[in-house]
Design an enzyme around this catalytic site. Structure first.
Site, mmCIF file in Angstrom:
data_model
loop_
_atom_site.group_PDB
_atom_site.id
_atom_site.type_symbol
_atom_site.label_atom_id
_atom_site.label_comp_id
_atom_site.label_asym_id
_atom_site.label_seq_id
_atom_site.Cartn_x
_atom_site.Cartn_y
_atom_site.Cartn_z
ATOM 1 N N CYS A 7 -5.773 2.272 -3.685
ATOM 2 C CA CYS A 7 -5.636 3.475 -4.503
ATOM 3 C C CYS A 7 -6.827 4.390 -4.280
ATOM 4 O O CYS A 7 -7.920 3.940 -3.954
ATOM 5 C CB CYS A 7 -5.524 3.202 -6.003
ATOM 6 S SG CYS A 7 -4.185 2.099 -6.446
ATOM 7 N N ARG A 12 -5.598 5.256 1.489
ATOM 8 C CA ARG A 12 -5.835 4.133 0.586
ATOM 9 C C ARG A 12 -4.570 3.677 -0.132
ATOM 10 O O ARG A 12 -4.554 2.616 -0.770
ATOM 11 C CB ARG A 12 -6.881 4.516 -0.461
ATOM 12 C CG ARG A 12 -8.225 4.860 0.112
ATOM 13 C CD ARG A 12 -9.190 5.268 -0.968
ATOM 14 N NE ARG A 12 -9.548 4.150 -1.814
ATOM 15 C CZ ARG A 12 -10.585 3.348 -1.596
ATOM 16 N NH1 ARG A 12 -11.360 3.556 -0.573
ATOM 17 N NH2 ARG A 12 -10.850 2.356 -2.411
ATOM 18 N N TRP A 15 -1.450 2.640 -4.554
ATOM 19 C CA TRP A 15 -0.889 1.526 -3.785
ATOM 20 C C TRP A 15 -0.557 0.463 -4.828
ATOM 21 O O TRP A 15 -1.447 -0.121 -5.449
ATOM 22 C CB TRP A 15 -1.911 0.992 -2.781
ATOM 23 C CG TRP A 15 -1.375 -0.050 -1.874
ATOM 24 C CD1 TRP A 15 -0.705 0.132 -0.706
ATOM 25 C CD2 TRP A 15 -1.485 -1.470 -2.032
ATOM 26 N NE1 TRP A 15 -0.386 -1.081 -0.134
ATOM 27 C CE2 TRP A 15 -0.848 -2.068 -0.925
ATOM 28 C CE3 TRP A 15 -2.051 -2.293 -3.007
ATOM 29 C CZ2 TRP A 15 -0.764 -3.457 -0.772
ATOM 30 C CZ3 TRP A 15 -1.959 -3.669 -2.862
ATOM 31 C CH2 TRP A 15 -1.330 -4.233 -1.747
ATOM 32 N N ASN A 60 -8.546 2.366 -10.005
ATOM 33 C CA ASN A 60 -8.350 1.651 -8.744
ATOM 34 C C ASN A 60 -8.817 0.226 -8.972
ATOM 35 O O ASN A 60 -9.912 0.014 -9.485
ATOM 36 C CB ASN A 60 -9.187 2.314 -7.641
ATOM 37 C CG ASN A 60 -9.228 1.489 -6.367
ATOM 38 O OD1 ASN A 60 -8.292 0.748 -6.074
ATOM 39 N ND2 ASN A 60 -10.309 1.603 -5.618
ATOM 40 N N GLY A 61 -7.975 -0.762 -8.604
ATOM 41 C CA GLY A 61 -8.382 -2.151 -8.792
ATOM 42 C C GLY A 61 -7.404 -2.874 -9.685
ATOM 43 O O GLY A 61 -6.241 -2.464 -9.806
ATOM 44 N N GLU A 69 -5.525 -9.664 18.117
ATOM 45 C CA GLU A 69 -5.702 -8.295 17.627
ATOM 46 C C GLU A 69 -4.590 -7.377 18.173
ATOM 47 O O GLU A 69 -4.047 -6.549 17.437
ATOM 48 C CB GLU A 69 -7.100 -7.792 18.025
ATOM 49 C CG GLU A 69 -7.393 -6.350 17.676
ATOM 50 C CD GLU A 69 -7.297 -6.022 16.188
ATOM 51 O OE1 GLU A 69 -7.180 -6.932 15.362
ATOM 52 O OE2 GLU A 69 -7.304 -4.815 15.870
ATOM 53 N N LYS A 122 -1.856 -5.293 15.894
ATOM 54 C CA LYS A 122 -1.575 -3.854 16.002
ATOM 55 C C LYS A 122 -0.069 -3.632 16.128
ATOM 56 O O LYS A 122 0.493 -2.743 15.499
ATOM 57 C CB LYS A 122 -2.281 -3.225 17.211
ATOM 58 C CG LYS A 122 -3.788 -3.150 17.176
ATOM 59 C CD LYS A 122 -4.378 -2.310 16.081
ATOM 60 C CE LYS A 122 -4.616 -3.126 14.849
ATOM 61 N NZ LYS A 122 -5.885 -3.138 14.217
ATOM 62 N N GLU A 158 1.556 -4.269 12.716
ATOM 63 C CA GLU A 158 1.207 -3.294 11.676
ATOM 64 C C GLU A 158 1.917 -1.964 11.832
ATOM 65 O O GLU A 158 2.342 -1.382 10.845
ATOM 66 C CB GLU A 158 -0.300 -2.994 11.730
ATOM 67 C CG GLU A 158 -1.180 -4.028 11.124
ATOM 68 C CD GLU A 158 -2.630 -3.570 11.112
ATOM 69 O OE1 GLU A 158 -3.184 -3.377 12.215
ATOM 70 O OE2 GLU A 158 -3.194 -3.396 10.047
ATOM 71 N N HIS A 181 3.540 -26.104 23.577
ATOM 72 C CA HIS A 181 3.666 -27.025 22.448
ATOM 73 C C HIS A 181 4.587 -26.449 21.379
ATOM 74 O O HIS A 181 4.599 -26.942 20.256
ATOM 75 C CB HIS A 181 2.284 -27.336 21.877
ATOM 76 C CG HIS A 181 1.386 -27.976 22.884
ATOM 77 N ND1 HIS A 181 1.532 -29.292 23.285
ATOM 78 C CD2 HIS A 181 0.380 -27.471 23.627
ATOM 79 C CE1 HIS A 181 0.619 -29.573 24.213
ATOM 80 N NE2 HIS A 181 -0.085 -28.474 24.447
ATOM 81 N N LYS A 204 -5.470 0.985 3.704
ATOM 82 C CA LYS A 204 -6.649 0.834 4.561
ATOM 83 C C LYS A 204 -7.616 -0.198 4.012
ATOM 84 O O LYS A 204 -8.155 -1.012 4.747
ATOM 85 C CB LYS A 204 -7.347 2.189 4.687
ATOM 86 C CG LYS A 204 -8.582 2.191 5.577
ATOM 87 C CD LYS A 204 -8.218 2.087 7.026
ATOM 88 C CE LYS A 204 -9.398 1.984 7.941
ATOM 89 N NZ LYS A 204 -9.012 1.468 9.258
HETATM 90 C C1 AGP Z 1 -6.579 -3.743 10.472
HETATM 91 O O1 AGP Z 1 -5.775 -3.014 11.338
HETATM 92 C C2 AGP Z 1 -5.986 -3.964 9.168
HETATM 93 N N1 AGP Z 1 -5.652 -2.765 8.518
HETATM 94 C C3 AGP Z 1 -6.599 -5.027 8.293
HETATM 95 O O2 AGP Z 1 -6.274 -6.245 8.871
HETATM 96 C C4 AGP Z 1 -8.126 -4.995 8.051
HETATM 97 O O3 AGP Z 1 -8.815 -5.319 9.215
HETATM 98 C C5 AGP Z 1 -8.459 -5.981 6.938
HETATM 99 O O4 AGP Z 1 -7.829 -5.574 5.769
HETATM 100 C C6 AGP Z 1 -9.950 -6.135 6.701
HETATM 101 O O5 AGP Z 1 -10.532 -4.944 6.291
HETATM 102 P P1 AGP Z 1 -12.087 -4.783 6.243
HETATM 103 O O6 AGP Z 1 -12.607 -4.882 7.619
HETATM 104 O O7 AGP Z 1 -12.308 -3.443 5.621
HETATM 105 O O8 AGP Z 1 -12.620 -5.898 5.391
#
Ligand code: AGP
Length: 610
Positions: free
Chosen positions: A2, A27, A74, A100-101, A483, A487, A490, A506, A605
């Site tokens: 948020c 956010r 969010w 937020n939270g 990674e 991507k 996501e 395996h 984010k």
């Molecule tokens: C990355 O593409 C993601 N959005 C997510 O996995 C992110 O890396 C994760 O939430 C950790 O965030 P941070 O590095 O701000 O702790």
């Protein structure tokens, strides 16, 4: 998650608040709203969906009011709906809050308030805050906010306004970001600096439990007992343009292209004239390094993948045992930690709830804690014994790119530094790595400016309709594969499995069918031959191979359907270049599928809730 923004000043604030929300949309973006005080009453507006929907009805709020708060959500408690969108108000409509939270004890607070006759209009945890303020108010919003804060459990930041006090916003935080922006005759409060970066760069980061009273001319901060406290005014060196797309069609693409500069900035001043690594602010003495028996890296998501690369580097160069832990699991285990452990918490935001909790756990158990983060003033920096900053600049795209690359660089630098300090790498060896590291930004820049991107875009279009991807890697290529797969998941939403190439037979190999696309991270290194054998096994099942290889290595060209060649560098530094074609591939697959790359569904984010 948020985003919160508040404004107190002399200008009509409806549009200022909305522009602030635009900068915080990364956010969360399932609903939004704002509240402005005008003629001593609260005007309110809510919408469902992203900010375009709020913009469409913005003129339902007048543009006279010069103080207000706004929120982009969010969802945690309660589905995305107009009722659940913030700001929330009390029964009288005299108080409005944005939060937020999470308020963990909201159910019991809500039950008590309902017994007392308060009626609720949303399913959220946040609404209790408005009613608690209503109940506590005796002529001072500041006092009512403090009273409310004392009753709340969880982690949150919130801001409140009152129709009867049209000249102040009162905000508080607990383990969740809140930052104040200081302007001329106007002031701001927000979840993150970009919200007001177009207006001011002078910022104050309040502490947990600080009561921030934002007026038009002044910002005052008090402790819970009402005593004035001073907090440092800092100047952030980002400019507003950095928060814009600078001609790219998305933030993610812009941020991919910013990677050479982000690497160069992170490297700056960290290589001494003698070629050794120079890191300060780590909070580690020579004695700490000598008695260190173990390193535990805690992180989530992409940062976890950077941690895995750290594991290879620290074990290889500093000969120290390393465990890399997903923070959300680590925090609920009963891990064996002690004063001989160094816990490295990797978090680009420095605000990820699980990573912060894992840090705290390690700290309580006696470990030293080093935060590796991109954000100055973030919670992780406040709770760690030392900090290693990446200097990626602001990252807006939800899918991390440049922050990942700078995290990888930072863990490599740290491992070299540690290997040197522990007497396991001689000066010559360190120098050869640092010289190579110095070359990487330019190598990557040439790569990105060359024809690679067009080739990847064309290839991505050929595979974009696929139902499934597999991504394989070995050694430091494995975290790169993980990674690359993250991507794809996501932003393209194509189911993707990543696994160590040697582990494939395996189980995961059973997933392959004729034509299944298999991405292989196959840069040169000690296990290259083994990887080539794995590629042959996959190929024998009819899979199509998309290989990331080192420039000049033609071996895989004969067996692969697509080859993305990356600049040649040392095998331990190869992740810094090998991940880039995977970022671009995921990007162009998502684009070809028509997905919204910067705002992937269900994600935000910064994950400030567990
Ligand atoms: C990355 O593409 C993601 N959005 C997510 O996995 C992110 O890396 C994760 O939430 C950790 O965030 P941070 O590095 O701000 O702790």
């Amino acid at each position: 998650m948020c985003g919160i923004v508040g404004y107190a000043g002399g200008r009509p604030c409806r549009d200022i608040l909305f522009q602030g929300l635009r900068k915080l949309e990364y956010r969360g973006y399932d609903s939004a709203g704002l509240s402005v005080i005008s003629d001593d009453r609260l005007e309110l507006l809510h919408s469902v969906g992203n900010l375009d929907n709020l913009e469409a009805i913005l003129d339902q709020v007048g543009d006279k009011g010069t103080l207000g708060i706004a929120h982009t959500r969010w969802a945690t408690h309660g589905r995305p709906s107009a009722e659940n969108a913030h700001p929330h108000t009390d029964c009288t409509g005299r108080f409005a809050i944005v939060l937020n939270g999470i308020v963990e004890n909201y159910l019991s607070l809500r039950a008590t308030l309902q017994d007392e006759g308060h009626s609720f209009t949303s399913e959220t945890d946040a609404e209790v805050v408005a009613h608690l303020i209503e109940r506590a108010y005796q002529g001072s919003l500041r006092q009512a906010v403090v009273e409310t804060y004392r009753q709340m459990e969880g982690h949150f930041a919130f801001c409140a306004i009152a129709a009867d006090e049209p000249d102040v916003i009162v905000g508080m935080r607990k383990e969740t970001p809140l930052v104040v922006g200081l302007g001329q005759g106007e002031n701001f409060v927000a979840s993150a600096v970009p919200a007001f970066l177009a207006e001011t760069r002078a910022v104050v980061f309040p502490d947990d439990g600080d009561v921030v009273v934002v007026g038009r001319e002044t910002v005052e901060i008090f402790d819970l007992d009402g005593k004035r406290v001073e907090r440092l005014i800092q100047t952030v060196d980002w400019d507003d343009e950095a928060a814009e797309k600078a001609g790219y069609e998305t933030f993610m693409l812009k941020e991919i292209h910013e990677q050479p500069a982000a690497l160069a900035d992170t490297l700056a001043e960290r290589i001494a004239p003698d070629g050794r690594v120079a890191l300060d602010g780590l909070g580690l003495s020579a004695e700490d390094i000598r008695r260190l028996e173990r390193v535990i890296i805690v992180a989530c998501g992409t940062s976890y993948h950077a941690g895995l690369i750290g594991e290879y580097a620290l074990e290889r160069w500093a000969r120290v045992p390393v465990e890399v832990e997903v923070a959300s699991e680590f925090r609920y285990r009963d891990p064996v930690i002690g004063p001989d452990c160094l816990c490295i918490a990797i978090s680009q935001s420095g605000e990820t709830a699980d990573t912060l909790a894992a840090m705290r756990l390690a700290r309580r158990a006696g470990a030293q804690v080093l935060a590796l983060t991109n954000i100055v003033g973030s919670q992780a920096t406040r709770e760690a014994d030392g900090v290693l900053f990446t200097r990626a600049g602001l990252e807006i795209g939800v899918a991390a790119t440049k922050t990942f690359l700078t995290q990888v660089l930072a863990v490599l630098l740290f491992a070299l530094w540690m290997g040197d300090r522990r007497g396991l790498l001689d000066g010559e060896r360190v120098r050869s790595f640092t010289e190579e590291l110095r070359r990487v930004p330019a190598l990557l820049s040439d790569y990105l400016e060359g024809g690679a991107e067009g080739q990847i875009e064309e290839a991505a279009a050929r595979y974009a309709a696929g139902r499934f991807f597999m991504v394989l890697g070995r050694d430091v290529g494995l975290p790169v594969a993980l990674e690359g797969a993250l991507k794809l998941k996501e932003i393209s939403y194509v189911p993707t499995e990543a696994c160590p190439a040697g582990e494939m037979k395996h189980g995961p190999i059973a997933l392959l069918e004729e034509g299944s696309p298999v991405v292989v991270v196959a840069t040169d290194g000690g296990v290259h031959d083994k990887l080539v054998s794995n590629v042959q096994e996959v190929r024998a099942r009819g899979a199509r191979i998309i290989a990331v290889t080192s420039e000049g290595n033609e071996r895989l060209a004969e067996m692969a359907d697509e080859v993305f060649q990356v600049p040649r560098t040392d095998e331990m530094l190869a992740p810094l270049v090998a991940v880039v074609p995977l970022q671009l591939f995921a990007y162009y697959v998502a684009k070809a599928r028509g997905e919204k790359v910067d705002q992937p569904r269900n994600l935000a984010k910064t994950v400030t809730v567990e």
